[in-house]
Design a protein around this motif. Structure first.
Motif, PDB file in Angstrom:
ATOM      1  N   LEU A 151       9.726   4.387   1.926  1.00  0.00           N
ATOM      2  CA  LEU A 151       9.158   3.108   2.357  1.00  0.00           C
ATOM      3  C   LEU A 151      10.089   2.347   3.293  1.00  0.00           C
ATOM      4  O   LEU A 151       9.662   1.427   3.984  1.00  0.00           O
ATOM      5  CB  LEU A 151       8.837   2.242   1.136  1.00  0.00           C
ATOM      6  N   ASN A 152      11.369   2.717   3.333  1.00  0.00           N
ATOM      7  CA  ASN A 152      12.275   2.071   4.279  1.00  0.00           C
ATOM      8  C   ASN A 152      11.908   2.365   5.728  1.00  0.00           C
ATOM      9  O   ASN A 152      12.296   1.614   6.640  1.00  0.00           O
ATOM     10  CB  ASN A 152      13.714   2.485   4.014  1.00  0.00           C
ATOM     11  N   GLY A 192       0.817  -1.214   0.000  1.00  0.00           N
ATOM     12  CA  GLY A 192       0.000   0.000   0.000  1.00  0.00           C
ATOM     13  C   GLY A 192       0.844   1.254   0.000  1.00  0.00           C
ATOM     14  O   GLY A 192       0.573   2.191   0.759  1.00  0.00           O
ATOM     15  N   HIS A 193       1.884   1.285  -0.848  1.00  0.00           N
ATOM     16  CA  HIS A 193       2.815   2.425  -0.856  1.00  0.00           C
ATOM     17  C   HIS A 193       2.147   3.711  -1.297  1.00  0.00           C
ATOM     18  O   HIS A 193       2.624   4.798  -1.002  1.00  0.00           O
ATOM     19  CB  HIS A 193       4.003   2.123  -1.771  1.00  0.00           C
ATOM     20  N   GLN A 194       1.016   3.605  -2.015  1.00  0.00           N
ATOM     21  CA  GLN A 194       0.354   4.831  -2.457  1.00  0.00           C
ATOM     22  C   GLN A 194      -0.219   5.612  -1.286  1.00  0.00           C
ATOM     23  O   GLN A 194      -0.459   6.807  -1.381  1.00  0.00           O
ATOM     24  CB  GLN A 194      -0.762   4.521  -3.464  1.00  0.00           C
ATOM     25  N   TYR A 195      -0.416   4.917  -0.139  1.00  0.00           N
ATOM     26  CA  TYR A 195      -0.894   5.602   1.053  1.00  0.00           C
ATOM     27  C   TYR A 195       0.249   5.981   1.996  1.00  0.00           C
ATOM     28  O   TYR A 195       0.100   6.849   2.848  1.00  0.00           O
ATOM     29  CB  TYR A 195      -1.879   4.709   1.810  1.00  0.00           C
ATOM     30  N   CYS A 233      16.748   3.984 -10.931  1.00  0.00           N
ATOM     31  CA  CYS A 233      17.342   3.703  -9.620  1.00  0.00           C
ATOM     32  C   CYS A 233      16.550   2.641  -8.853  1.00  0.00           C
ATOM     33  O   CYS A 233      17.137   1.873  -8.083  1.00  0.00           O
ATOM     34  CB  CYS A 233      17.420   4.989  -8.796  1.00  0.00           C
ATOM     35  N   PHE A 234      15.243   2.578  -9.056  1.00  0.00           N
ATOM     36  CA  PHE A 234      14.460   1.552  -8.378  1.00  0.00           C
ATOM     37  C   PHE A 234      14.696   0.175  -8.997  1.00  0.00           C
ATOM     38  O   PHE A 234      14.796  -0.835  -8.293  1.00  0.00           O
ATOM     39  CB  PHE A 234      12.973   1.902  -8.428  1.00  0.00           C
ATOM     40  N   GLY A 272       5.820   6.954  -1.929  1.00  0.00           N
ATOM     41  CA  GLY A 272       6.363   6.149  -3.017  1.00  0.00           C
ATOM     42  C   GLY A 272       7.555   5.331  -2.582  1.00  0.00           C
ATOM     43  O   GLY A 272       8.155   5.542  -1.534  1.00  0.00           O
ATOM     44  N   HIS A 273       7.931   4.383  -3.438  1.00  0.00           N
ATOM     45  CA  HIS A 273       9.095   3.551  -3.142  1.00  0.00           C
ATOM     46  C   HIS A 273      10.373   4.380  -3.140  1.00  0.00           C
ATOM     47  O   HIS A 273      11.240   4.188  -2.285  1.00  0.00           O
ATOM     48  CB  HIS A 273       9.223   2.439  -4.195  1.00  0.00           C
ATOM     49  N   ILE A 274      10.487   5.290  -4.110  1.00  0.00           N
ATOM     50  CA  ILE A 274      11.739   6.025  -4.274  1.00  0.00           C
ATOM     51  C   ILE A 274      11.451   7.352  -4.962  1.00  0.00           C
ATOM     52  O   ILE A 274      10.546   7.464  -5.803  1.00  0.00           O
ATOM     53  CB  ILE A 274      12.740   5.184  -5.110  1.00  0.00           C
ATOM     54  N   ASP A 275      12.194   8.364  -4.597  1.00  0.00           N
ATOM     55  CA  ASP A 275      12.052   9.702  -5.198  1.00  0.00           C
ATOM     56  C   ASP A 275      13.436  10.318  -5.273  1.00  0.00           C
ATOM     57  O   ASP A 275      14.039  10.641  -4.254  1.00  0.00           O
ATOM     58  CB  ASP A 275      11.120  10.558  -4.351  1.00  0.00           C
ATOM     59  N   CYS A 276      13.955  10.480  -6.511  1.00  0.00           N
ATOM     60  CA  CYS A 276      15.348  10.901  -6.712  1.00  0.00           C
ATOM     61  C   CYS A 276      15.442  12.325  -7.251  1.00  0.00           C
ATOM     62  O   CYS A 276      14.581  12.787  -8.008  1.00  0.00           O
ATOM     63  CB  CYS A 276      16.060   9.941  -7.674  1.00  0.00           C
ATOM     64  N   ILE A 277      16.530  12.976  -6.842  1.00  0.00           N
ATOM     65  CA  ILE A 277      16.847  14.322  -7.323  1.00  0.00           C
ATOM     66  C   ILE A 277      18.084  14.224  -8.208  1.00  0.00           C
ATOM     67  O   ILE A 277      19.114  13.684  -7.798  1.00  0.00           O
ATOM     68  CB  ILE A 277      17.143  15.275  -6.144  1.00  0.00           C
TER      69      ILE A 277
END
Length: 409
Positions: A284-285, A56-59, A81-82, A62-67
């Motif tokens: 998510l970690n 349920g990562h949408q709640y 990266c994911f 997200g799994h990963i968000d990179c800059i």
């Protein structure tokens, strides 16, 4: 006598009036013990709940968000990266800059000379948790197949034994009926005869149960080492390192980093390779770390209970035929019916461990009244003389002759 029959009929009518406004649910036949249920009921469901949290990562974020640089789409760098992996720098785990602690494992790095830790487990966490849930249920499926519904064969038809109060069949609803009281005697005699005929033929049934209990223990050990491998050698000591941290850096930030690095290679306009250094947030970690810390404690608990269950099985194997009081206590735990000492002693003498185990599961699944009536006739079925009920008291009381003068004479 007529008043007694009216009273019993009134009890049955009261039960029927309740059943018309509620759903009647029969208790399932129990073919295992509490330790076994700890595996296929609690552990199985808890791991499925953990899987649902991760999925349920949408709640939860997200799994990963990179800059990264402006020349690269955020969707591209996130997907890259994911699907590959991210990494942290070992030398930057405890490095400070300008008096402040930077993110553990994040900082300048020379990939050719510095040691890095790659993190790719986060891709597989939901699949691994679901597989663990299935592994906890497999021994129950195996036992259900090997057991062959033997216990159900013996106890079927005794669901309403305490309610069989009148010599007339009573209909509860379209599917359920309370048999007549006279029918119970016939069914008890058939149950007793069937059990006696199968004495000595229950070794496969008992061996299958012990095998599945060993399978539960092997599953706990296998899963613990599988998670150790899955988390890069950090699981077996995870709980201890959380409770007793060593150093200023949180161990969870090292095993489950919330900030990681990722390198994206791109061809430039002239064909040269351009390296883009990305900084990735792993929200998510924060959930994964709590799940695996909980699983560390849960595996310890399940492992201890499983070992205790195996030791208990060894104890029952050694004492079931050597100590009458042990059998008395266990049968009273399984069933509240009062049993005669002499009958119990004679029956235990002719039973193997496998027969004794089956008798315990029969006692667990039928009411004390029906079990006592079945057990009281065992001596006759086995060819022994019936005990003199006038000279001895029942289970739970002191077994002494009522008249000592008769014994002396």
């Amino acid at each position: 006598m007529a008043k007694t029959s009216e009273t019993r009929l009134g009890v049955v009518k009261t039960f029927l009036s309740i059943s018309q406004n509620s759903k009647i649910s029969l208790k399932a036949v129990s073919i295992d013990n509490a330790v076994f249920k700890l595996h296929y009921l609690l552990s199985h469901k808890l791991l499925l709940i953990c899987t649902a949290f991760v999925c349920g990562h949408q709640y939860l974020g997200g799994h990963i968000d990179c800059i990264a640089d402006k020349g690269i789409s955020s969707n591209v760098i996130n997907t890259f990266c994911f699907s590959t992996s991210t990494f942290t720098v070992v030398n930057n785990v405890n490095r400070t800059r300008l008096g402040a602690m930077i993110h553990p494992g994040v900082g300048p790095v020379d990939l050719d000379s510095e040691e890095v830790i790659h993190h790719a487990y986060y891709q597989w966490v939901p699949f691994v948790l679901f597989a663990q849930a299935m592994l906890f249920y497999i021994p129950r499926l195996v036992w259900g197949h090997l057991e062959g519904r033997r216990v159900e064969y013996f106890v079927k038809g005794f669901e309403f034994a305490p309610l069989e109060l009148i010599d007339k069949e009573v209909k509860i609803n379209r599917d359920l009926r309370i048999p007549a009281a006279s029918d119970r005697c016939v069914r008890i005699a058939a149950l007793r005869r069937a059990f006696v005929e199968r004495l000595g033929y229950n070794e496969y049934w008992a061996a299958s149960l012990v095998f599945c209990e060993l399978l539960n223990a092997a599953n706990v050990i296998f899963q613990s080492y599988a998670m150790q491998k899955f988390l890069g050698g950090s699981f077996l000591n995870l709980g201890l390192e959380v409770m007793y941290p060593d150093g200023d850096v949180d161990r969870l930030d090292v095993v489950f980093p919330k900030m990681t690095k990722c390198t994206f290679h791109k061809f430039g306009a002239t064909g040269s390779i351009m390296n883009h250094d990305a900084l990735c947030v792993m929200p998510l970690n924060a959930v994964n770390e709590k799940i695996y810390v909980f699983l560390w404690f849960w595996m310890i608990f399940v492992g201890v209970m499983t070992m205790g269950g195996l030791l208990w099985r060894v104890l029952t194997l050694c004492l079931h035929s050597r100590w009458e009081g042990f059998t008395v206590a266990l049968l009273k735990m399984s069933n509240s019916g009062a049993l005669d000492h002499r009958s119990l002693q004679k029956v235990v003498m002719v039973m193997k461990f496998s027969d004794w185990m089956l008798l315990r599961y029969i006692a667990k699944n039928i009411h004390g009244i029906a079990f006592k009536e079945m057990f009281d006739g065992f001596c006759e079925e086995l060819g022994f003389e019936e005990p003199d009920e006038s000279a001895f008291t029942t289970l739970g009381e002191e077994t002494l002759p009522l008249d000592s003068e008769e014994i002396i004479s």
